[in-house]
Scaffold this active site. Structure first.
Site, mmCIF file in Angstrom:
data_model
loop_
_atom_site.group_PDB
_atom_site.id
_atom_site.type_symbol
_atom_site.label_atom_id
_atom_site.label_comp_id
_atom_site.label_asym_id
_atom_site.label_seq_id
_atom_site.Cartn_x
_atom_site.Cartn_y
_atom_site.Cartn_z
ATOM 1 N N THR A 194 -1.855 20.550 25.015
ATOM 2 C CA THR A 194 -0.942 20.569 26.166
ATOM 3 C C THR A 194 -1.466 19.835 27.394
ATOM 4 O O THR A 194 -0.682 19.429 28.251
ATOM 5 C CB THR A 194 -0.610 22.023 26.560
ATOM 6 O OG1 THR A 194 -1.817 22.714 26.892
ATOM 7 C CG2 THR A 194 0.101 22.738 25.410
ATOM 8 N N ASP A 195 -2.787 19.660 27.519
ATOM 9 C CA ASP A 195 -3.328 19.058 28.742
ATOM 10 C C ASP A 195 -2.809 17.649 28.987
ATOM 11 O O ASP A 195 -2.563 17.258 30.130
ATOM 12 C CB ASP A 195 -4.860 19.027 28.688
ATOM 13 C CG ASP A 195 -5.484 20.387 28.953
ATOM 14 O OD1 ASP A 195 -4.743 21.319 29.324
ATOM 15 O OD2 ASP A 195 -6.706 20.524 28.781
ATOM 16 N N SER A 233 -7.003 17.992 23.575
ATOM 17 C CA SER A 233 -6.094 17.179 24.378
ATOM 18 C C SER A 233 -6.795 16.237 25.351
ATOM 19 O O SER A 233 -6.385 15.073 25.496
ATOM 20 C CB SER A 233 -5.123 18.086 25.134
ATOM 21 O OG SER A 233 -4.043 17.361 25.677
ATOM 22 N N THR A 266 -4.823 23.020 21.255
ATOM 23 C CA THR A 266 -4.916 24.475 21.102
ATOM 24 C C THR A 266 -4.095 24.975 19.921
ATOM 25 O O THR A 266 -4.478 25.940 19.257
ATOM 26 C CB THR A 266 -4.446 25.167 22.396
ATOM 27 O OG1 THR A 266 -5.287 24.769 23.475
ATOM 28 C CG2 THR A 266 -4.510 26.682 22.266
#
Length: 320
Positions: free
Chosen positions: A86-87, A55, A12
């Site tokens: 971030t995942d 991610s 992101t």
């Protein structure tokens, strides 16, 4: 000024929002590249776009590619910052912590909002990560994750909310430090584990989550893997109907690591009943301390591909 390498891998933090549809997707050019020039006030910055993937597209192979690149470049820089989606950021961070052995700070960061969204956090997180990478003390904390002005050890940090900016937290132990303006403040230290050198790359580990009424046939698919991690109930217990399937895996000499599906706390072989932790440990299951399911999976993958033996694994998983 110090020399800092920024390695972009996507996520992101490297995406933009479509103003009409609201969809967020990768940009052809990383928007941070256009916005981060002011960071050159604090360090000599070199930016490399190693990957540009969402991610969920991260794999163990790509993590290994990133680790190798860090080893190649570390001698030329005083610190490295990695931007990541971030995942799966917590998994890549822990993989690097286990496999990268360099004497400079390694800092990972990301964003919950894309570059052109209102309240975008990417640039602020990158700035904080840069200050952590510039701090000599950061080299003694292993790979760290910097988000929302907090510094977390990669071993225990996890994403706790789907959209909140303060999503990254460290259950039980808390962050190791904070970033206050331009100052980096550490207030706890985790003992570093040994590093692992991968000697092969074909060992696979499956992650399963326990639930009420779980039965043995769930473990049939696990027979196709080289190791198993189970998120058990409470302090590390399982429904009794799973025991036949678990014993079949142990009879094949597959390592089985048990963690807790609970958000806080550690696993302990406390309960002495059918499916209780005492019985599971006596059967040969491996209890770990403080690792989540995804972190235990990463560690078991690394250990198996480093050719650690079944007798070595229990000791490796009791180390903080």
């Amino acid at each position: 000024m110090k020399d800092i390498l920024i390695i972009n891998t996507g996520g992101t933090i490297a995406m933009s929002e479509d103003r009409t549809t609201g969809k967020v997707s990768p940009s052809h050019e990383n928007p941070l590249t256009q916005q981060s020039h002011f960071l050159e006030t604090f360090a000599n910055i070199t930016v490399v776009n190693l990957l540009n993937i969402p991610s969920p597209h991260m794999t163990i192979e790509r993590m290994h590619q990133l680790a190798q690149y860090i080893h190649q470049q570390a001698v030329h820089f005083n610190g490295i910052v990695i931007t990541h989606g971030t995942d799966t950021l917590e998994e890549t961070a822990y993989f690097l912590d286990l496999t990268v052995n360099v004497d400079i700070p390694i800092v990972m960061t990301g964003a919950m909002r894309s570059a052109n969204e209102i309240g975008s956090d990417g640039l602020a997180n990158l700035r904080s990560a840069l200050f952590v990478a510039l701090d000599d003390k950061s080299a003694h904390h292993g790979v760290v994750v910097v988000m929302n002005e907090e510094i977390h050890a990669s071993r225990y940090v996890t994403k706790t909310h789907t959209t909140n900016l303060a999503t990254f937290q460290t259950p039980t132990f808390g962050p190791v430090g904070i970033v206050s303006k331009n100052n980096v403040l550490y207030f706890q230290t985790f003992v570093r584990e040994q590093h692992y050198t991968l000697k092969r790359f074909d060992k696979r580990v499956i992650l399963l989550k326990a639930y009420a009424g779980m039965e043995s046939d769930v473990f049939n698919i696990a027979q196709q893997y080289d190791g198993v991690v189970i998120e058990g109930l409470g302090a590390g217990n399982l429904p009794p109907d799973t025991l036949v399937g678990i014993q079949a895996l142990l009879d094949q000499h597959l390592p089985i690591v048990i963690v807790s599906r609970a958000f806080n706390g550690i696993t302990e072989d406390v309960y002495d009943y059918e499916g209780g932790g005492k019985q599971l440990k006596q059967m040969g299951m491996i209890f770990t301390q403080g690792l989540s399911g995804v972190k235990a999976r990463i560690k078991l993958i690394v250990a198996l591909n480093a050719e650690k033996t079944l007798t070595e694994l229990p000791q490796l998983f009791t180390q903080f």
